[in-house]
Write a protein that holds these residues in place. Structure first.
Motif, PDB file in Angstrom:
ATOM      1  N   TYR A 155      12.658   9.085 -12.422  1.00  0.00           N
ATOM      2  CA  TYR A 155      11.496   8.646 -11.789  1.00  0.00           C
ATOM      3  C   TYR A 155      10.567   9.492 -11.175  1.00  0.00           C
ATOM      4  O   TYR A 155      10.382  10.789 -10.334  1.00  0.00           O
ATOM      5  CB  TYR A 155      12.464   7.567 -10.885  1.00  0.00           C
ATOM      6  CG  TYR A 155      13.225   6.445 -11.267  1.00  0.00           C
ATOM      7  CD1 TYR A 155      13.309   5.231 -11.232  1.00  0.00           C
ATOM      8  CD2 TYR A 155      14.881   6.720 -11.266  1.00  0.00           C
ATOM      9  CE1 TYR A 155      13.826   4.520 -11.895  1.00  0.00           C
ATOM     10  CE2 TYR A 155      15.962   6.374 -11.976  1.00  0.00           C
ATOM     11  CZ  TYR A 155      15.578   4.288 -11.946  1.00  0.00           C
ATOM     12  OH  TYR A 155      15.989   3.604 -12.604  1.00  0.00           O
ATOM     13  N   VAL A 156       9.336   8.764 -10.743  1.00  0.00           N
ATOM     14  CA  VAL A 156       7.821   9.019 -10.166  1.00  0.00           C
ATOM     15  C   VAL A 156       7.814   8.245  -9.066  1.00  0.00           C
ATOM     16  O   VAL A 156       7.956   6.583  -9.214  1.00  0.00           O
ATOM     17  CB  VAL A 156       7.289   9.451 -11.474  1.00  0.00           C
ATOM     18  CG1 VAL A 156       7.414  10.216 -12.122  1.00  0.00           C
ATOM     19  CG2 VAL A 156       6.741   8.466 -11.687  1.00  0.00           C
ATOM     20  N   VAL A 157       7.239   9.121  -8.083  1.00  0.00           N
ATOM     21  CA  VAL A 157       6.339   7.332  -7.198  1.00  0.00           C
ATOM     22  C   VAL A 157       5.364   8.582  -7.038  1.00  0.00           C
ATOM     23  O   VAL A 157       5.190   9.203  -7.164  1.00  0.00           O
ATOM     24  CB  VAL A 157       7.677   8.425  -5.896  1.00  0.00           C
ATOM     25  CG1 VAL A 157       6.268   7.713  -4.240  1.00  0.00           C
ATOM     26  CG2 VAL A 157       8.900   7.953  -5.845  1.00  0.00           C
ATOM     27  N   VAL A 158       3.723   7.073  -7.061  1.00  0.00           N
ATOM     28  CA  VAL A 158       3.066   7.212  -7.137  1.00  0.00           C
ATOM     29  C   VAL A 158       1.984   6.849  -6.315  1.00  0.00           C
ATOM     30  O   VAL A 158       2.474   6.388  -5.833  1.00  0.00           O
ATOM     31  CB  VAL A 158       2.480   6.948  -8.792  1.00  0.00           C
ATOM     32  CG1 VAL A 158       0.924   6.607  -8.826  1.00  0.00           C
ATOM     33  CG2 VAL A 158       3.294   6.671  -9.577  1.00  0.00           C
ATOM     34  N   ASP A 159       0.790   7.714  -6.061  1.00  0.00           N
ATOM     35  CA  ASP A 159      -0.167   7.294  -4.171  1.00  0.00           C
ATOM     36  C   ASP A 159      -1.291   6.108  -5.179  1.00  0.00           C
ATOM     37  O   ASP A 159      -1.599   6.365  -5.927  1.00  0.00           O
ATOM     38  CB  ASP A 159      -0.594   8.102  -4.304  1.00  0.00           C
ATOM     39  CG  ASP A 159      -1.496   8.172  -3.200  1.00  0.00           C
ATOM     40  OD1 ASP A 159      -1.505   6.641  -2.770  1.00  0.00           O
ATOM     41  OD2 ASP A 159      -2.536   9.097  -2.893  1.00  0.00           O
ATOM     42  N   PRO A 160      -0.639   5.195  -4.842  1.00  0.00           N
ATOM     43  CA  PRO A 160      -1.925   3.826  -5.346  1.00  0.00           C
ATOM     44  C   PRO A 160      -3.045   3.628  -4.633  1.00  0.00           C
ATOM     45  O   PRO A 160      -3.866   3.909  -5.841  1.00  0.00           O
ATOM     46  CB  PRO A 160      -1.099   2.372  -4.690  1.00  0.00           C
ATOM     47  CG  PRO A 160      -0.533   2.816  -3.191  1.00  0.00           C
ATOM     48  CD  PRO A 160       0.457   4.389  -4.274  1.00  0.00           C
ATOM     49  N   ALA A 161      -3.279   5.212  -3.744  1.00  0.00           N
ATOM     50  CA  ALA A 161      -4.979   5.254  -3.161  1.00  0.00           C
ATOM     51  C   ALA A 161      -5.483   6.240  -4.607  1.00  0.00           C
ATOM     52  O   ALA A 161      -6.676   5.893  -4.743  1.00  0.00           O
ATOM     53  CB  ALA A 161      -4.857   5.773  -2.756  1.00  0.00           C
ATOM     54  N   ILE A 194       1.332  12.093  -8.671  1.00  0.00           N
ATOM     55  CA  ILE A 194       2.591  12.483  -8.746  1.00  0.00           C
ATOM     56  C   ILE A 194       3.240  12.717  -6.800  1.00  0.00           C
ATOM     57  O   ILE A 194       2.857  13.744  -7.435  1.00  0.00           O
ATOM     58  CB  ILE A 194       3.543  12.929  -9.794  1.00  0.00           C
ATOM     59  CG1 ILE A 194       3.573  11.808 -10.490  1.00  0.00           C
ATOM     60  CG2 ILE A 194       4.759  12.502  -9.611  1.00  0.00           C
ATOM     61  CD1 ILE A 194       3.819  12.462 -12.248  1.00  0.00           C
ATOM     62  N   VAL A 195       3.492  12.166  -6.138  1.00  0.00           N
ATOM     63  CA  VAL A 195       4.361  12.099  -4.769  1.00  0.00           C
ATOM     64  C   VAL A 195       5.816  13.163  -4.771  1.00  0.00           C
ATOM     65  O   VAL A 195       5.559  13.533  -3.607  1.00  0.00           O
ATOM     66  CB  VAL A 195       2.908  11.616  -3.914  1.00  0.00           C
ATOM     67  CG1 VAL A 195       2.039  11.908  -3.805  1.00  0.00           C
ATOM     68  CG2 VAL A 195       4.027  10.702  -4.107  1.00  0.00           C
ATOM     69  N   GLY A 196       6.178  12.354  -5.568  1.00  0.00           N
ATOM     70  CA  GLY A 196       7.549  13.001  -5.795  1.00  0.00           C
ATOM     71  C   GLY A 196       8.364  12.365  -7.444  1.00  0.00           C
ATOM     72  O   GLY A 196       7.848  11.778  -8.060  1.00  0.00           O
ATOM     73  N   PHE A 197       9.453  13.239  -7.388  1.00  0.00           N
ATOM     74  CA  PHE A 197      10.017  12.174  -9.437  1.00  0.00           C
ATOM     75  C   PHE A 197      11.307  12.726  -9.134  1.00  0.00           C
ATOM     76  O   PHE A 197      12.034  13.885  -7.829  1.00  0.00           O
ATOM     77  CB  PHE A 197       9.564  13.460  -9.984  1.00  0.00           C
ATOM     78  CG  PHE A 197       9.617  15.401  -9.899  1.00  0.00           C
ATOM     79  CD1 PHE A 197      11.700  15.098 -10.824  1.00  0.00           C
ATOM     80  CD2 PHE A 197       8.895  15.813  -9.057  1.00  0.00           C
ATOM     81  CE1 PHE A 197      11.539  16.901 -10.716  1.00  0.00           C
ATOM     82  CE2 PHE A 197       9.942  17.350  -8.731  1.00  0.00           C
ATOM     83  CZ  PHE A 197      10.496  17.291 -10.005  1.00  0.00           C
ATOM     84  N   GLY A 242       0.945  -1.167   0.222  1.00  0.00           N
ATOM     85  CA  GLY A 242       0.220   0.006   0.290  1.00  0.00           C
ATOM     86  C   GLY A 242       0.807   1.412   0.254  1.00  0.00           C
ATOM     87  O   GLY A 242       0.243   2.864  -0.371  1.00  0.00           O
ATOM     88  N   ALA A 243       2.085   1.305   0.508  1.00  0.00           N
ATOM     89  CA  ALA A 243       3.135   2.279  -0.053  1.00  0.00           C
ATOM     90  C   ALA A 243       3.126   3.087  -1.628  1.00  0.00           C
ATOM     91  O   ALA A 243       2.660   2.198  -2.479  1.00  0.00           O
ATOM     92  CB  ALA A 243       4.732   1.824   0.292  1.00  0.00           C
ATOM     93  N   PRO A 244       3.514   4.342  -1.041  1.00  0.00           N
ATOM     94  CA  PRO A 244       3.816   4.611  -2.989  1.00  0.00           C
ATOM     95  C   PRO A 244       4.816   3.887  -3.749  1.00  0.00           C
ATOM     96  O   PRO A 244       5.384   3.534  -2.757  1.00  0.00           O
ATOM     97  CB  PRO A 244       4.273   6.181  -2.586  1.00  0.00           C
ATOM     98  CG  PRO A 244       3.775   6.274  -1.008  1.00  0.00           C
ATOM     99  CD  PRO A 244       3.634   5.094  -0.415  1.00  0.00           C
ATOM    100  N   VAL A 245       4.472   3.774  -4.882  1.00  0.00           N
ATOM    101  CA  VAL A 245       4.951   3.234  -6.229  1.00  0.00           C
ATOM    102  C   VAL A 245       6.023   4.263  -6.384  1.00  0.00           C
ATOM    103  O   VAL A 245       5.967   5.125  -7.544  1.00  0.00           O
ATOM    104  CB  VAL A 245       4.514   2.689  -6.617  1.00  0.00           C
ATOM    105  CG1 VAL A 245       5.301   1.663  -7.788  1.00  0.00           C
ATOM    106  CG2 VAL A 245       2.943   1.589  -5.671  1.00  0.00           C
ATOM    107  N   LEU A 246       7.414   3.145  -6.859  1.00  0.00           N
ATOM    108  CA  LEU A 246       8.452   3.884  -7.654  1.00  0.00           C
ATOM    109  C   LEU A 246       8.559   3.553  -8.437  1.00  0.00           C
ATOM    110  O   LEU A 246       8.903   2.310  -8.598  1.00  0.00           O
ATOM    111  CB  LEU A 246       9.744   4.084  -6.913  1.00  0.00           C
ATOM    112  CG  LEU A 246      10.970   5.049  -7.185  1.00  0.00           C
ATOM    113  CD1 LEU A 246      11.771   4.863  -5.739  1.00  0.00           C
ATOM    114  CD2 LEU A 246      11.998   4.436  -8.211  1.00  0.00           C
ATOM    115  N   ARG A 247       8.387   4.249  -9.846  1.00  0.00           N
ATOM    116  CA  ARG A 247       8.638   3.192 -11.622  1.00  0.00           C
ATOM    117  C   ARG A 247       9.517   4.801 -11.872  1.00  0.00           C
ATOM    118  O   ARG A 247       9.839   5.821 -11.168  1.00  0.00           O
ATOM    119  CB  ARG A 247       7.271   2.863 -11.696  1.00  0.00           C
ATOM    120  CG  ARG A 247       6.094   4.201 -12.049  1.00  0.00           C
ATOM    121  CD  ARG A 247       5.345   3.965 -12.999  1.00  0.00           C
ATOM    122  NE  ARG A 247       4.143   5.078 -12.506  1.00  0.00           N
ATOM    123  CZ  ARG A 247       4.125   5.953 -13.828  1.00  0.00           C
ATOM    124  NH1 ARG A 247       4.639   6.441 -14.417  1.00  0.00           N
ATOM    125  NH2 ARG A 247       3.016   6.922 -13.578  1.00  0.00           N
ATOM    126  N   ALA A 248       9.438   4.104 -12.879  1.00  0.00           N
ATOM    127  CA  ALA A 248      10.614   4.760 -14.209  1.00  0.00           C
ATOM    128  C   ALA A 248       9.456   5.994 -14.737  1.00  0.00           C
ATOM    129  O   ALA A 248       8.188   5.007 -15.214  1.00  0.00           O
ATOM    130  CB  ALA A 248      10.926   4.010 -15.476  1.00  0.00           C
TER     131      ALA A 248
END
Length: 241
Positions: free
Chosen positions: A71-77, A82-85, A19-25
């Motif tokens: 990279y971006v970090v996305v809130d799965p909810a 995007i909550v970070g990049f 459930g944590a934010p997802v880091l992806r390309a």
């Protein structure tokens, strides 16, 4: 330019909890949100002052380059939020050389930048005052060096990766997102053969000197900002040896 992410010092990339934010390309579809986040969260320097459209075009050069990364970090909810990049390079010299040789990309940057300046006369005046003259002197020096009439350019000392921008949304700072992004950048750069990594961060409230020092980055020289803002400090991190 790297802004204030969050705190915590891991020895390797933290494993996210369920459930944590997802880091992806990052992908091209992320560019509009990334660019807006950059302008809102890191309003330091010339490029953000040119607006989200220019920053989007600039970010795209990293995603299109074999020496760039994003990279971006996305809130799965909230998919799409995007909550970070992070954007950067694994070989900054190779990236800038390839970009300078890409006429289409350079033309797109130039047109977008000139369009932004036309509707931002104050930014245009600041550009002429703080950037155009130094750029002209630097170009003249480079031409003299190439013709043998001036000092030679310094020899390249190994592959250097550069973290160009890292930011985390204020509501998510302290959650470890900044740490995950920074560590992923280090892993990617090391795997790509970089000898060391560099970044610059503001010494003012938008900077993140303490964050990078806790992650083991070594403080380098401090220099005044060309735009008259808070000074900039360079940080280094050895990736090999």
């Amino acid at each position: 330019m790297s802004g204030p992410p969050d705190t915590g010092v891991p020895t390797s990339t933290p494993s996210p909890e369920p459930g944590a934010p997802v880091l992806r390309a990052a992908t091209h579809a992320d560019l509009p949100v990334m660019s807006r986040a950059h302008v809102d969260l890191l309003p330091v320097g010339l490029f953000p002052s040119l607006g989200a459209r220019f920053v989007r075009r600039w970010h795209r050069t990293y995603l299109d380059s074999p020496h760039g990364l994003g990279y971006v970090v996305v809130d799965p909810a909230a998919p799409g939020e995007i909550v970070g990049f992070l954007v950067g390079t694994t070989d900054h010299a190779a990236h800038t050389t390839a970009l300078a040789a890409d006429r289409r990309a350079m033309a797109a940057l130039a047109v977008t930048g000139l369009t932004a300046l036309c509707v931002r006369p104050r930014v245009a005046a600041r550009l002429v005052r703080s950037r155009l003259r130094p750029w002209t002197r630097r170009l003249s020096t480079q031409r003299q060096g190439a013709s043998g009439r001036g000092p030679a350019a310094p020899a390249r000392t190994g592959q250097v990766a550069v973290m160009s921008a890292l930011a985390v949304h204020p509501d998510w700072r302290g959650s470890g997102i900044g740490v995950r992004l920074a560590m992923r950048f280090v892993e990617h750069a090391r795997d790509a053969g970089a000898q060391r990594a560099e970044l610059q961060t503001s010494t003012g409230p938008l900077g993140a000197a303490g964050f990078y020092e806790r992650l083991g980055w070594e403080a380098g020289p401090q220099q005044p900002s060309p735009d008259g803002e808070d000074a900039l400090r360079t940080y280094h991190l050895a990736l090999r040896g």
